[in-house]
Structures are given as C-alpha cells and as structure tokens.
Design a protein around this motif. Sequence first.
Motif, PDB file in Angstrom:
ATOM      1  N   PRO A 118       9.331 -11.888  -2.753  1.00 49.04           N
ATOM      2  CA  PRO A 118       8.493 -12.244  -1.603  1.00 49.04           C
ATOM      3  C   PRO A 118       9.165 -11.927  -0.256  1.00 49.04           C
ATOM      4  O   PRO A 118       8.520 -11.377   0.644  1.00 49.04           O
ATOM      5  CB  PRO A 118       8.265 -13.749  -1.764  1.00 49.04           C
ATOM      6  CG  PRO A 118       8.378 -13.972  -3.242  1.00 49.04           C
ATOM      7  CD  PRO A 118       9.446 -13.012  -3.692  1.00 49.04           C
ATOM      8  N   LYS A 119      10.433 -12.238  -0.134  1.00 47.51           N
ATOM      9  CA  LYS A 119      11.153 -11.966   1.120  1.00 47.51           C
ATOM     10  C   LYS A 119      11.257 -10.452   1.356  1.00 47.51           C
ATOM     11  O   LYS A 119      11.035  -9.970   2.464  1.00 47.51           O
ATOM     12  CB  LYS A 119      12.542 -12.597   1.047  1.00 47.51           C
ATOM     13  CG  LYS A 119      13.323 -12.460   2.324  1.00 47.51           C
ATOM     14  CD  LYS A 119      14.661 -13.173   2.219  1.00 47.51           C
ATOM     15  CE  LYS A 119      15.454 -12.974   3.500  1.00 47.51           C
ATOM     16  NZ  LYS A 119      16.775 -13.550   3.430  1.00 47.51           N
ATOM     17  N   PHE A 120      11.588  -9.708   0.312  1.00 52.04           N
ATOM     18  CA  PHE A 120      11.702  -8.250   0.412  1.00 52.04           C
ATOM     19  C   PHE A 120      10.354  -7.626   0.797  1.00 52.04           C
ATOM     20  O   PHE A 120      10.273  -6.801   1.714  1.00 52.04           O
ATOM     21  CB  PHE A 120      12.207  -7.679  -0.920  1.00 52.04           C
ATOM     22  CG  PHE A 120      12.199  -6.180  -0.984  1.00 52.04           C
ATOM     23  CD1 PHE A 120      13.066  -5.429  -0.207  1.00 52.04           C
ATOM     24  CD2 PHE A 120      11.325  -5.516  -1.828  1.00 52.04           C
ATOM     25  CE1 PHE A 120      13.064  -4.039  -0.267  1.00 52.04           C
ATOM     26  CE2 PHE A 120      11.307  -4.136  -1.902  1.00 52.04           C
ATOM     27  CZ  PHE A 120      12.181  -3.390  -1.111  1.00 52.04           C
ATOM     28  N   VAL A 121       9.305  -8.026   0.114  1.00 51.44           N
ATOM     29  CA  VAL A 121       7.955  -7.499   0.373  1.00 51.44           C
ATOM     30  C   VAL A 121       7.533  -7.828   1.800  1.00 51.44           C
ATOM     31  O   VAL A 121       7.037  -6.964   2.533  1.00 51.44           O
ATOM     32  CB  VAL A 121       6.950  -8.060  -0.670  1.00 51.44           C
ATOM     33  CG1 VAL A 121       5.508  -7.827  -0.243  1.00 51.44           C
ATOM     34  CG2 VAL A 121       7.211  -7.435  -2.040  1.00 51.44           C
ATOM     35  N   ASN A 122       7.730  -9.065   2.218  1.00 51.93           N
ATOM     36  CA  ASN A 122       7.368  -9.476   3.565  1.00 51.93           C
ATOM     37  C   ASN A 122       8.113  -8.648   4.612  1.00 51.93           C
ATOM     38  O   ASN A 122       7.510  -8.135   5.553  1.00 51.93           O
ATOM     39  CB  ASN A 122       7.667 -10.962   3.758  1.00 51.93           C
ATOM     40  CG  ASN A 122       7.218 -11.489   5.104  1.00 51.93           C
ATOM     41  OD1 ASN A 122       6.246 -11.020   5.673  1.00 51.93           O
ATOM     42  ND2 ASN A 122       7.939 -12.469   5.623  1.00 51.93           N
ATOM     43  N   GLY A 123       9.417  -8.500   4.440  1.00 54.27           N
ATOM     44  CA  GLY A 123      10.222  -7.748   5.394  1.00 54.27           C
ATOM     45  C   GLY A 123       9.801  -6.292   5.506  1.00 54.27           C
ATOM     46  O   GLY A 123       9.663  -5.756   6.613  1.00 54.27           O
ATOM     47  N   LEU A 124       9.593  -5.651   4.374  1.00 56.94           N
ATOM     48  CA  LEU A 124       9.226  -4.237   4.401  1.00 56.94           C
ATOM     49  C   LEU A 124       7.834  -4.026   4.979  1.00 56.94           C
ATOM     50  O   LEU A 124       7.617  -3.142   5.803  1.00 56.94           O
ATOM     51  CB  LEU A 124       9.340  -3.617   3.001  1.00 56.94           C
ATOM     52  CG  LEU A 124       9.378  -2.090   3.041  1.00 56.94           C
ATOM     53  CD1 LEU A 124      10.442  -1.559   2.104  1.00 56.94           C
ATOM     54  CD2 LEU A 124       8.051  -1.479   2.705  1.00 56.94           C
ATOM     55  N   LEU A 125       6.878  -4.864   4.581  1.00 60.12           N
ATOM     56  CA  LEU A 125       5.512  -4.715   5.100  1.00 60.12           C
ATOM     57  C   LEU A 125       5.451  -5.020   6.595  1.00 60.12           C
ATOM     58  O   LEU A 125       4.690  -4.381   7.326  1.00 60.12           O
ATOM     59  CB  LEU A 125       4.545  -5.604   4.323  1.00 60.12           C
ATOM     60  CG  LEU A 125       4.316  -5.221   2.859  1.00 60.12           C
ATOM     61  CD1 LEU A 125       3.391  -6.201   2.184  1.00 60.12           C
ATOM     62  CD2 LEU A 125       3.813  -3.800   2.720  1.00 60.12           C
ATOM     63  N   ASP A 126       6.262  -5.966   7.043  1.00 58.41           N
ATOM     64  CA  ASP A 126       6.328  -6.256   8.467  1.00 58.41           C
ATOM     65  C   ASP A 126       6.791  -5.020   9.250  1.00 58.41           C
ATOM     66  O   ASP A 126       6.239  -4.699  10.307  1.00 58.41           O
ATOM     67  CB  ASP A 126       7.279  -7.434   8.708  1.00 58.41           C
ATOM     68  CG  ASP A 126       7.142  -7.997  10.110  1.00 58.41           C
ATOM     69  OD1 ASP A 126       5.999  -8.243  10.548  1.00 58.41           O
ATOM     70  OD2 ASP A 126       8.193  -8.201  10.760  1.00 58.41           O
ATOM     71  N   LYS A 127       7.757  -4.291   8.704  1.00 57.87           N
ATOM     72  CA  LYS A 127       8.234  -3.064   9.346  1.00 57.87           C
ATOM     73  C   LYS A 127       7.130  -1.998   9.360  1.00 57.87           C
ATOM     74  O   LYS A 127       6.980  -1.281  10.346  1.00 57.87           O
ATOM     75  CB  LYS A 127       9.452  -2.509   8.605  1.00 57.87           C
ATOM     76  CG  LYS A 127      10.711  -3.328   8.764  1.00 57.87           C
ATOM     77  CD  LYS A 127      11.808  -2.728   7.942  1.00 57.87           C
ATOM     78  CE  LYS A 127      13.059  -3.599   7.903  1.00 57.87           C
ATOM     79  NZ  LYS A 127      14.086  -3.029   7.034  1.00 57.87           N
TER      80      LYS A 127
END
Length: 131
Positions: A118-127
């Motif tokens: 979840p943290k990885f997905v959130n961070g990448l999609l935010d970028k």
Amino acid sequence: MATRTQARESVIGLLYAYDLGNEGIAKFLDEILEEKKIRNNQKDFALKLFNGTIENLERINAEIVSHLNQGTLEDIGSVEKSILRLAIFEILFEDLPKAVVINEAIELSKKLASDGAPKFVNGLLDKVVKA
C-alpha cells in the motif's frame, strides 16, 4: 450486482495472469468475468480497463519505471505491478478523479498484495499524478 471495486479486482487477477505469461487469457475474459459475477455495466467497465491496460502497456510500464527510486520493473511483485498498471491506465486514460483511483489501488493492494505494497503503490501513483 458487482461493484466497480470487484470489477477492478477481477481485472487485477487477469493482468496478473497476463504478466505471468498467460497472454491468451484475453480469449477467456467473458467466461472469467461471468464466473466472478461481473456482468452488464461492470463487465463493460472491466473489459475496458483490461483491454485499455494491455493496449497501453508499453507507456504504462515506462511511466512506472520513470518513477521508481531504485530497481527495475522486474523487481516489482506481479500483484503490485498489476495494481499499478491498472491504476496508471485509469489515471492517464480515464476521466475519473485521481484520488478515487489512488484510493482504490491502495485498498486493493491492502487486500491482495504484500504488507509494504500500500505504501509503495501510494507513493508511486502520487508521483504519476504530480508529473
């Protein structure tokens, strides 16, 4: 009746199978979606998401790679990669609120992927959204 979340979850499963080399899965989309009770509007939605993601896979993969801090596309787990691909397709090509797409991806990663997903997905999609 199935929800959009259930349709997305089915698409992630299809993208996962595709990523693992089952490129012929597209021939069985109708049967697989019917088995999961994804019908009518949600079936159309799921087909649009799956086909759109596959058709734009090269651009989507390039988008993922361009936002990785380290590693390569191959270093990402297949489930996480499938979630990212679907969400990036929706961000780039669908007229949906970005926050809704990201939230759905995070919730699906909590349900389907590893603890850190979840943290990885959130961070990448935010970028991706901010690019």
